[in-house]
Design a protein around this motif. Structure first.
Motif, PDB file in Angstrom:
ATOM      1  N   SER A  17       0.831  -1.196   0.000  1.00 19.66           N
ATOM      2  CA  SER A  17       0.000   0.000   0.000  1.00 19.66           C
ATOM      3  C   SER A  17       0.871   1.254   0.000  1.00 19.66           C
ATOM      4  CB  SER A  17      -0.916   0.014   1.223  1.00 19.66           C
ATOM      5  OG  SER A  17      -1.789   1.117   1.140  1.00 19.66           O
ATOM      6  N   SER A  69     -12.905   0.490 -10.411  1.00 17.94           N
ATOM      7  CA  SER A  69     -12.430  -0.346  -9.297  1.00 17.94           C
ATOM      8  C   SER A  69     -11.680  -1.529  -9.878  1.00 17.94           C
ATOM      9  CB  SER A  69     -13.600  -0.828  -8.446  1.00 17.94           C
ATOM     10  OG  SER A  69     -14.568  -1.464  -9.245  1.00 17.94           O
ATOM     11  N   GLY A  89       0.632   3.465  -2.786  1.00 18.66           N
ATOM     12  CA  GLY A  89       0.690   3.968  -4.155  1.00 18.66           C
ATOM     13  C   GLY A  89       2.112   4.137  -4.676  1.00 18.66           C
ATOM     14  N   LYS A 123      -4.480  -7.078   2.895  1.00 16.46           N
ATOM     15  CA  LYS A 123      -4.514  -5.966   1.926  1.00 16.46           C
ATOM     16  C   LYS A 123      -5.920  -5.825   1.333  1.00 16.46           C
ATOM     17  CE  LYS A 123      -2.900  -2.683  -0.769  1.00 16.46           C
ATOM     18  NZ  LYS A 123      -3.725  -2.558  -1.924  1.00 16.46           N
ATOM     19  N   ASN A 171      -8.211  -2.500   1.555  1.00 19.34           N
ATOM     20  CA  ASN A 171      -8.805  -1.784   0.423  1.00 19.34           C
ATOM     21  C   ASN A 171     -10.300  -1.590   0.582  1.00 19.34           C
ATOM     22  OD1 ASN A 171      -6.191  -1.918  -0.625  1.00 19.34           O
ATOM     23  ND2 ASN A 171      -6.980  -1.934  -2.705  1.00 19.34           N
ATOM     24  N   GLY A 208      -2.722   6.338  -6.841  1.00 19.02           N
ATOM     25  CA  GLY A 208      -2.342   5.168  -7.640  1.00 19.02           C
ATOM     26  C   GLY A 208      -2.049   5.473  -9.094  1.00 19.02           C
TER      27      GLY A 208
HETATM   28  O1  LIG Z   1      -3.288   0.765  -0.829  1.00 22.21           O
HETATM   29  C1  LIG Z   1      -3.038   1.227  -1.919  1.00 22.21           C
HETATM   30  O2  LIG Z   1      -1.965   1.753  -2.235  1.00 22.21           O
HETATM   31  C2  LIG Z   1      -4.115   1.159  -2.973  1.00 22.21           C
HETATM   32  O3  LIG Z   1      -5.210   0.446  -2.520  1.00 22.21           O
HETATM   33  C3  LIG Z   1      -3.589   0.493  -4.202  1.00 22.21           C
HETATM   34  O4  LIG Z   1      -3.363  -0.856  -3.951  1.00 22.21           O
HETATM   35  C4  LIG Z   1      -4.343   0.716  -5.477  1.00 22.21           C
HETATM   36  O5  LIG Z   1      -4.228   1.917  -6.037  1.00 22.21           O
HETATM   37  C5  LIG Z   1      -5.654   0.058  -5.658  1.00 22.21           C
HETATM   38  O6  LIG Z   1      -5.491  -0.710  -6.793  1.00 22.21           O
HETATM   39  C6  LIG Z   1      -6.871   0.903  -5.885  1.00 22.21           C
HETATM   40  O7  LIG Z   1      -7.942   0.036  -5.924  1.00 22.21           O
HETATM   41  P1  LIG Z   1      -9.196   0.282  -6.823  1.00 22.21           P
HETATM   42  O8  LIG Z   1      -8.737   0.293  -8.260  1.00 22.21           O
HETATM   43  O9  LIG Z   1     -10.069  -0.878  -6.545  1.00 22.21           O
HETATM   44  O10 LIG Z   1      -9.761   1.603  -6.439  1.00 22.21           O
END
Ligand SMILES: O=C(O)[C@H](O)[C@@H](O)[C@H](O)[C@H](O)COP(=O)(O)O
Length: 297
Positions: A120, A240, A122, A170, A174, A290
Motif C-alpha cells: 500500500s 475499481s 501507491g 490488503k 482496500n 495510484g
Molecule cells: O493501498 C493502496 O496503495 C491502494 O489500494 C492500491 O493498492 C491501489 O491503487 C488500488 O489498486 C486501488 O484500488 P481500486 O482500483 O479498486 O480503487
C-alpha cells in the motif's frame, strides 16, 4: 541483497529505485525495454528474459513480481522452469488471497517459497517508503525481511502469518479504503450542494490540521483540489480493480455485515452510469495515490 525484479510499471519502477537507494542490487526485467533501460541507468542490471534474470541471481535467489493482477499467473508459469529448490518468490501486487494460497502450494511442489505481499501507499510509497502486509513461510520471511525493512516506511511492514494472510489483509485494507474515500467524497458533495461558497482546497487543508478526519487521503484531497478547484475537468466515474468486491464477497461468506464497504462498492458501479461530485472526488483520489486513469470531461 540481490533482488530479481519482474515488472517495471508504475509501482515496479519506483520500487526498483527505492531498492537501489538502499544499496540493494537489482536485476530488472520487463517487456518494456525502455523501463529496463531507465532502471539500469540508475544502477540496476538489466535482463532480456526471465531466464537471463535467473542466471544473474545469487543464492538465496529472490524474485520479486510486481505486475498487474491479470498477468501474475503467466509470469509465474514462465518463471517455474528457471526456478530451483530454495528460491524465494515474492508477489507484491493486488492478488486475491485464494490465488496466493494456490500459488504458494504450486511453488511448494518445486521446493520454492512463496510470499504474498499486499503493498500500500501507491507510487509515492513504492518510491519513498511503502506499507507491506506479508504472508507465507516464516523461514523465507526471515531471509527477505531486510529488503522490506529498507523499502518500507518506519513500522510499515507486518509479517502476518501463513500463506494468503498478506493479501487477505490488503484486501480488507482496500475495503476500508473504499468506505473512507466514499465518505470523503460524499462530504464534499454536501458542501457542493449547499448555499455556501467553500474553497475545497482550503476545506481539505483545515480538515487536515488537528481534525479527527485528518489523513493521507485528506492530504490527497487537498492536492487534487489544488490542481482543479472544482474538479471540473474530470467525470465522477469511479473505477475499481476488484479488491472492494473481494472484501464484500468474503464478508458475505463469513456472514459479516459490512454495509459501508458494500454500499461504497455499489456506488462505484452506479457511477459508471451516473456522474456525481462524490465520484469526482473519489476518481481524483485514485488518480493521486495510484495514478489510475480518470475519465475527462
Ligand atoms: O493501498 C493502496 O496503495 C491502494 O489500494 C492500491 O493498492 C491501489 O491503487 C488500488 O489498486 C486501488 O484500488 P481500486 O482500483 O479498486 O480503487
Amino acid at each position: 541483497m540481490k533482488v530479481g525484479l519482474i515488472g517495471l510499471g508504475k509501482m515496479g519502477l519506483n520500487l526498483g529505485q527505492n531498492l537501489l537507494d538502499h544499496h540493494h542490487n537489482v536485476v530488472a526485467f520487463d517487456l518494456n525495454t525502455a523501463a529496463v533501460e531507465e532502471l539500469t541507468s540508475k544502477g540496476a542490471e538489466g535482463a532480456a528474459s526471465l531466464k537471463e534474470l535467473a542466471s544473474k541471481m545469487e543464492s538465496p535467489r529472490i524474485f520479486w513480481i510486481m505486475v498487474p493482477h491479470g498477468v501474475v499467473d503467466s509470469v509465474i508459469d514462465e518463471l517455474v522452469p528457471v526456478l530451483s529448490k530454495g528460491d524465494i518468490v515474492i508477489e507484491a501486487g493486488n492478488s486475491h488471497y485464494k490465488e496466493s494460497i494456490a500459488r504458494y502450494n504450486k511453488l511448494k511442489e518445486f521446493g520454492v517459497s512463496f510470499l504474498d505481499v499486499g503493498t500500500s501507499g501507491g507510487m509515492e510509497g513504492a518510491r519513498n517508503g511503502a506499507c507491506y502486509m506479508i504472508g507465507g513461510d516464516e523461514e523465507a520471511w526471515n531471509i527477505v525481511e531486510p529488503i522490506f525493512k529498507d523499502t518500507a516506511v518506519e513500522n510499515g511492514y507486518l509479517y502476518a502469518g501463513k500463506a494468503g494472510s498478506g493479501h487477505f489483509l490488503k484486501m480488507v485494507h482496500n475495503g476500508v479504503e473504499y468506505g473512507m474515500m466514499a465518505a470523503i467524497g460524499e462530504g464534499f458533495e454536501v458542501l457542493e450542494k449547499s448555499d455556501f461558497d467553500y474553497d475545497y482546497e482550503k476545506v481539505a487543508r483545515v480538515w487536515n490540521n488537528g481534525s479527527v478526519i485528518r489523513s493521507w487521503l485528506m492530504e490527497l484531497t487537498e492536492q487534487a483540489f489544488s490542481k482543479d478547484a472544482n474538479l471540473d475537468s474530470i467525470k465522477g466515474v469511479m473505477q475499481s480493480s476488484g479488491e472492494g468486491k473481494w472484501t464484500v464477497e468474503t464478508a458475505l461468506d463469513l456472514q459479516t455485515a459490512t454495509p459501508v464497504i458494500a454500499l461504497s462498492l455499489l456506488m462505484r458501479y452506479r457511477s459508471l452510469e451516473n456522474d456525481s461530485f462524490t465520484g469526482k472526488v473519489v476518481a481524483a483520489l485514485r488518480n493521486e495515490f495510484g495514478g489510475h486513469a480518470v475519465v475527462k470531461n
